[in-house]
Design an enzyme around this catalytic site. Structure first.
Site, short mmCIF file in Angstrom:
data_model
loop_
_atom_site.label_atom_id
_atom_site.label_comp_id
_atom_site.label_asym_id
_atom_site.label_seq_id
_atom_site.Cartn_x
_atom_site.Cartn_y
_atom_site.Cartn_z
CE LYS A 67 43.47 42.46 38.76
NZ LYS A 67 43.00 42.25 40.00
CG LEU A 83 44.62 41.88 45.96
CD1 LEU A 83 45.58 42.49 47.03
CD2 LEU A 83 44.23 43.28 45.44
CB CYS A 115 41.95 44.12 48.99
SG CYS A 115 41.36 42.64 47.89
N GLY A 143 29.25 49.17 42.62
CA GLY A 143 28.19 49.50 41.76
C GLY A 143 27.26 50.76 42.39
#
Lengths: 307, 257
Positions: free
Chosen positions: A46, A74, A131, A218
């Site tokens: 991560k 984050l 991000c 996804g």
């Protein structure tokens, strides 16, 4: 004969081309209850930042057709705690790690890269330039070739391991940004991060995420991932690509490889099938054998496009 | 006990008022699950729904684990259509359970709607304690009673429309009960607004309170960080995961609103 699935990506030898996608697998301890980490090429951790980040207020997630939206912001314990705890855990188990670095300034990435210099078991760095859930989206590095180049060049000056730039699909011309990263010294590219989306609760009139918009992931985004990998591989076939975006089966992983990925990362699928990464790693060997494919290099980027 | 991912056979499926109960055969989870813990069940593969649905364990008997739910969306509607001999993909047991007092004491359990499910499981593990159960719902058909009189010394029921028990909400009955009973601990599970109100009442009465929360979860196993709540720990507020640090939290530590 069992096909050889080991790969060498940008000088990093991996025992499997299947790795985990950043933010979808923690750093391993939680997922090791379900997955034999030895079956994977590496754990892509991560994203970490120089200082701990609280993350954004809930609600942080929503299910969408064949996908989900997230806005975590984050949340992480900071790079020092990550090195002391998460990397130590992975090192003890001999699991290669690809550290994902984030930040809001060039300096943030450099600080993280310096802390992680010579930190086993880090075999590569992935720069999360894309991000979508930081305070100012206009500042997302991967929206601009210049800012992408600035971060990559600065990290390359201090990094002792290969550096991958993780890019956003939410740009007009991905190849230009990919080229900027490579020209600044990136050893490879990670394609793709989530794409921005939004969902609204029609009873309350409120967005389903506290930030209104968030990252869509996804199977819903797999065709976008395949297209991005294909375009970049067509333009720069020598550049190694870690592909990710909605992969949930070995056949999906092969699809990204045919588009040009050398390594495939499993993301959202690990949420709903905790064993997904291992099943895909094992399944890929099986389908290659069935199809008589002896090694992955023979099929990488070999989509047959007419014309 | 580490959770596992198992394909389980459904052994019973029933309607309970407006809710659905599903029992599946899984000896390991049945033996290991503790009250407050949950299981997550996968929707059918290859469909539009991807994410597992989390359910509190309502009961374990022999090798069977039972859950109760409201069919509110595509995933739960599919689950409601399962019949004995169908198979479901289950991960569990997950999360932190309720803490149980070591000394025999008076305890109060509050359940709102299908949120009462874990309270019945909890009550079965409180032998030797004086257990009072407060159940509430909008109406009789949304009241979940899994055999309250068999597990509790006394049962108080509230419905908003007065179709069963006392007209009103559990939070109307709660202050009086706390004053009268002075329980060692209050346990609650139900909708978040109810939990927030229960926490405030418990705090005002100086009674320790543990709540089990229901939050959106993408993974349920600690890696996605979507299911967080702001919780005070060591003097500072951190976002903690309902699936890992929860779903049971000390109500006084949760920063509401």
């Amino acid at each position: 004969m069992t096909p050889d699935l080991s790969v060498n990506v940008a000088g990093v030898p991996l025992r499997s081309p299947i790795v985990t996608a950043s933010g979808c697998f923690g750093s391993g301890p939680e997922m090791s209850r379900f997955v034999d980490l030895a079956t994977l090429g590496a754990v892509v951790c991560k994203t970490v930042t120089p200082k701990p980040r609280l993350g954004i207020r809930p609600p942080r997630g929503a299910e969408t057709p064949a996908g989900m939206l997230n806005a975590i912001g984050l949340q992480n314990p900071g790079v020092d705690a990550f090195r002391a705890k998460d990397l130590a855990w992975l090192a003890e188990r001999g699991v290669p790690a690809i550290a994902s670095l984030g930040g809001v300034s060039v300096e943030d990435y450099v600080v993280c890269a310096e802390v992680l210099r010579d930190a086993p078991p880090v075999v590569a760095l992935e720069l999360n330039l894309s991000c979508p859930n930081l305070e100012d989206r206009g500042l997302m590095f991967a929206l601009s070739p210049g800012r992408t180049s600035d971060v990559v060049a600065a990290v390359k000056r201090v990094a002792a391991v290969p550096v991958f730039a993780k890019l956003s699909p939410d740009v007009t011309d991905l190849v230009t940004i990919a080229r900027a990263a490579v020209d600044a010294g990136a050893d490879g590219l990670s394609l793709i991060n989530t794409t921005l989306g939004m969902a609204i609760d029609t009873r309350t009139f409120r967005p389903k995420l506290s930030t209104a918009t968030g990252g869509l992931s996804g199977p819903a985004i797999r065709p976008i991932a395949v297209r991005c990998i294909f375009e970049v591989h067509e333009a720069m076939s020598h550049v190694p690509i870690i592909g990710m975006g909605g992969v949930e089966s070995a056949s999906d992983a092969l699809e990204l490889i045919l588009a040009g990925a050398s390594v495939v990362a499993i993301g959202t699928a690990s949420f709903y099938n905790p064993r997904a990464a291992q099943e895909i790693a094992e399944g890929l060997a099986r389908i290659l054998e069935e199809r008589g494919i002896a090694d992955l290099e023979a099929v990488r980027g070999r989509v047959k496009v007419e014309g | 006990v580490n959770p596992s991912q198992v394909s389980c056979e459904v052994v019973d499926a029933a309607r309970i008022g407006e809710y659905h109960a599903l029992g599946f055969f899984e000896p390991r989870i049945a033996a290991a699950a503790q009250p407050g813990q949950f299981v997550s069940i996968a929707p059918p593969p290859g469909g539009r729904c991807l994410l597992r649905r989390p359910f509190s364990v309502a009961a374990t008997r022999q090798d069977v684990v039972e859950v109760v739910f409201d069919a509110i969306g595509t995933g739960t509607a599919w689950l409601a259509s399962r019949a004995p001999r169908d198979r479901v993909d289950v991960v569990g047991p997950l999360g932190r359970p309720f803490t149980i007092p070591e000394q025999p004491s008076s305890v109060l359990l509050v359940g709102g709607g299908y949120g009462a499910a874990p309270m019945f499981f909890l009550a079965t593990r409180l032998a030797g304690h004086r257990v009072r159960l407060l159940l509430g719902a909008a109406r009789r058909t949304r009241l979940l009673d899994l055999g309250a009189h068999g597990v509790a010394h006394s049962v108080i029921v509230t419905t908003e429309d007065g179709s069963a028990g006392v007209r009103g909400r559990v939070t109307d009955a709660l202050p009086g009960l706390l004053k009268e009973e002075r329980p060692e601990i209050l346990y609650a599970c139900g909708p978040m607004p109810m939990l927030e109100a229960v926490a405030a009442i418990a705090d005002a009465a100086g009674v320790r309170c543990e709540i089990a929360v229901e939050e959106f979860m993408a993974c349920g196993i600690g890696v996605c960080w979507t299911c967080v709540l702001p919780v005070r720990t060591n003097g500072s507020v951190r976002y903690q995961r309902s699936c890992t640090e929860g779903p049971v939290f000390d109500a006084a530590a949760v920063r509401w609103g």
